[in-house]
Design a protein around this motif. Sequence first.
Motif, PDB file in Angstrom:
ATOM      1  N   SER A  34      25.371  36.214  29.101  1.00 51.34           N
ATOM      2  CA  SER A  34      24.627  35.989  30.340  1.00 51.34           C
ATOM      3  C   SER A  34      25.135  34.782  31.118  1.00 51.34           C
ATOM      4  O   SER A  34      24.928  34.683  32.328  1.00 51.34           O
ATOM      5  CB  SER A  34      23.132  35.801  30.031  1.00 51.34           C
ATOM      6  N   SER A  35      25.790  33.857  30.408  1.00 50.54           N
ATOM      7  CA  SER A  35      26.283  32.649  31.084  1.00 50.54           C
ATOM      8  C   SER A  35      27.630  32.867  31.761  1.00 50.54           C
ATOM      9  O   SER A  35      28.082  32.026  32.542  1.00 50.54           O
ATOM     10  CB  SER A  35      26.412  31.506  30.070  1.00 50.54           C
ATOM     11  N   LEU A  36      28.274  33.997  31.469  1.00 51.20           N
ATOM     12  CA  LEU A  36      29.595  34.262  32.034  1.00 51.20           C
ATOM     13  C   LEU A  36      29.471  34.942  33.398  1.00 51.20           C
ATOM     14  O   LEU A  36      28.605  35.782  33.601  1.00 51.20           O
ATOM     15  CB  LEU A  36      30.398  35.147  31.084  1.00 51.20           C
ATOM     16  N   ASP A  37      30.350  34.569  34.274  1.00 48.90           N
ATOM     17  CA  ASP A  37      30.323  35.112  35.637  1.00 48.90           C
ATOM     18  C   ASP A  37      31.568  35.962  35.866  1.00 48.90           C
ATOM     19  O   ASP A  37      32.653  35.446  36.148  1.00 48.90           O
ATOM     20  CB  ASP A  37      30.263  33.960  36.647  1.00 48.90           C
ATOM     21  N   LEU A  38      31.403  37.274  35.716  1.00 49.94           N
ATOM     22  CA  LEU A  38      32.538  38.183  35.918  1.00 49.94           C
ATOM     23  C   LEU A  38      33.007  38.219  37.363  1.00 49.94           C
ATOM     24  O   LEU A  38      34.159  38.537  37.638  1.00 49.94           O
ATOM     25  CB  LEU A  38      32.161  39.594  35.461  1.00 49.94           C
ATOM     26  N   HIS A  39      32.089  37.888  38.280  1.00 49.09           N
ATOM     27  CA  HIS A  39      32.470  37.882  39.696  1.00 49.09           C
ATOM     28  C   HIS A  39      33.593  36.874  39.950  1.00 49.09           C
ATOM     29  O   HIS A  39      34.510  37.140  40.742  1.00 49.09           O
ATOM     30  CB  HIS A  39      31.259  37.549  40.568  1.00 49.09           C
ATOM     31  N   SER A  40      33.516  35.735  39.248  1.00 51.44           N
ATOM     32  CA  SER A  40      34.553  34.717  39.428  1.00 51.44           C
ATOM     33  C   SER A  40      35.888  35.178  38.867  1.00 51.44           C
ATOM     34  O   SER A  40      36.948  34.783  39.362  1.00 51.44           O
ATOM     35  CB  SER A  40      34.126  33.408  38.744  1.00 51.44           C
ATOM     36  N   VAL A  41      35.828  36.026  37.830  1.00 54.92           N
ATOM     37  CA  VAL A  41      37.066  36.552  37.254  1.00 54.92           C
ATOM     38  C   VAL A  41      37.667  37.621  38.159  1.00 54.92           C
ATOM     39  O   VAL A  41      38.870  37.648  38.410  1.00 54.92           O
ATOM     40  CB  VAL A  41      36.800  37.130  35.842  1.00 54.92           C
ATOM     41  N   ILE A  42      36.801  38.520  38.627  1.00 58.88           N
ATOM     42  CA  ILE A  42      37.273  39.603  39.496  1.00 58.88           C
ATOM     43  C   ILE A  42      37.893  39.046  40.777  1.00 58.88           C
ATOM     44  O   ILE A  42      38.892  39.559  41.278  1.00 58.88           O
ATOM     45  CB  ILE A  42      36.114  40.561  39.820  1.00 58.88           C
ATOM     46  N   SER A  43      37.255  38.003  41.293  1.00 54.77           N
ATOM     47  CA  SER A  43      37.760  37.409  42.529  1.00 54.77           C
ATOM     48  C   SER A  43      38.952  36.490  42.279  1.00 54.77           C
ATOM     49  O   SER A  43      39.575  36.009  43.225  1.00 54.77           O
ATOM     50  CB  SER A  43      36.643  36.604  43.223  1.00 54.77           C
ATOM     51  N   ASP A  44      39.261  36.234  40.988  1.00 49.44           N
ATOM     52  CA  ASP A  44      40.363  35.352  40.639  1.00 49.44           C
ATOM     53  C   ASP A  44      41.262  36.043  39.612  1.00 49.44           C
ATOM     54  O   ASP A  44      41.054  35.924  38.403  1.00 49.44           O
ATOM     55  CB  ASP A  44      39.824  34.039  40.068  1.00 49.44           C
ATOM     56  N   PRO A  45      42.249  36.795  40.076  1.00 51.27           N
ATOM     57  CA  PRO A  45      43.147  37.505  39.153  1.00 51.27           C
ATOM     58  C   PRO A  45      43.811  36.580  38.139  1.00 51.27           C
ATOM     59  O   PRO A  45      44.184  37.014  37.048  1.00 51.27           O
ATOM     60  CB  PRO A  45      44.184  38.142  40.089  1.00 51.27           C
ATOM     61  N   LYS A  46      43.959  35.298  38.502  1.00 50.96           N
ATOM     62  CA  LYS A  46      44.574  34.356  37.567  1.00 50.96           C
ATOM     63  C   LYS A  46      43.759  34.231  36.293  1.00 50.96           C
ATOM     64  O   LYS A  46      44.315  34.026  35.203  1.00 50.96           O
ATOM     65  CB  LYS A  46      44.716  32.974  38.227  1.00 50.96           C
ATOM     66  N   ALA A  47      42.432  34.346  36.412  1.00 56.04           N
ATOM     67  CA  ALA A  47      41.580  34.238  35.231  1.00 56.04           C
ATOM     68  C   ALA A  47      41.827  35.411  34.277  1.00 56.04           C
ATOM     69  O   ALA A  47      41.835  35.243  33.052  1.00 56.04           O
ATOM     70  CB  ALA A  47      40.110  34.186  35.635  1.00 56.04           C
TER      71      ALA A  47
END
Length: 392
Positions: A280-293
């Motif tokens: 629940s603490s992870l934000d997949l939106h930040s990963v999707i918006s950041d291919p580097k992640a």
Amino acid sequence: MSFAVLALLCAVAMLGPVLSLNRMMHIPVVIGELLVGMVLGRSGFQIVDSNNEILTFLAQIGFALVMFVAGTHVPLRQSAMLKGLTRGVLRAVTVSVLAVPLGLLVAWVFGTGHGAVYAVVIASSSASIVMPALGGARVTTASGLEMLVQLAVADASSIIVLPLVLEPQRAGRAALGAGAVLLIAALFSVVLMWLRKTGYWHKVHHLSEERGLAIELRMTLTMLFTLAAIAVSMGVSVMLAGFALGLAVAAVHEPHRVANQTFALTQGFFEPIFFVWVGSSLDLHSVISDPKAILLGFSLAAASLLAHGLMAISRQPWPIALSTSAQLGVPVGAVAMGKSMGVFAGGEATALLLGALLTILVVTVLSGRLLRAVGGDMPIRRSVVPDTASPL
């Protein structure tokens, strides 16, 4: 935090066991629980607030118990492990050496500055993933016994070093805290051995069993929370407290009844709470918006597979070599600790977890070959009778 949310967490966490019912591949339960957390947390419907103090505290209890159970899975009392001691230790050390340049390289490529953290994650292994993947089979081959030693050394050393690299400026205090936790855990082990040899525990055990007092479980939890309190006060993660006590209990021998009690307490409630909280603490939106992640997660997994897989050069069967790259406690601990410290930026925390999940996927796919490589002898089924000769 309310009973309604708690009921929801327990209900949806059952997705994890449902996924693990697949007999073709041993899919770890934690994968389903992490996915549930992502759906209910920041990445999904935002029903679960990972910043809730009560939920966070329950999750920390779960973390300590998860690492305790992982520690008890290390077969320290197997005399056969001595046969694989030298090669197992050397392989763990070699992987750690290889992990340093790989971690620094990944950090340089992605510009995160967390090379030391990555190195610890790459060097880590997870007995709590590899051992269940064996499906209860007895390890009989020399390569399998060497693997057990390698897992134990990699697990313990990574857990000890992780707090030091996450906060280098507080490394001195963290080192003292880690030393204190390990020392007191060793003291607990000595006391338990003394109780066993003097016969005092035999009397306590029968009294507890006759009157249904669960003294062994109460004693275990008391020691666990004592170590956790010391760890937290000294700036060390509860993961070390749980794992250290697990090793201490494994050295003495954990009876079936206590193992069943702690397993039920952990797997039935606190472990799902912890992994749902992490998810629940992870934000997949930040990963999707950041291919580097995403690339970072794949790079960490590839680096871990490379460092561990190279041990095939030392005549370690390649399924075993790749399976030792499995990660769980250390990357999850890094995410949990880094979250509270504000260490990671953007999707870096999720990338660490993605890398861990990829290594678990490899072990899942290789479970059949791994089983054959370690011997594949299924243990003889025995009646679950409390071990009255052992403390706890």
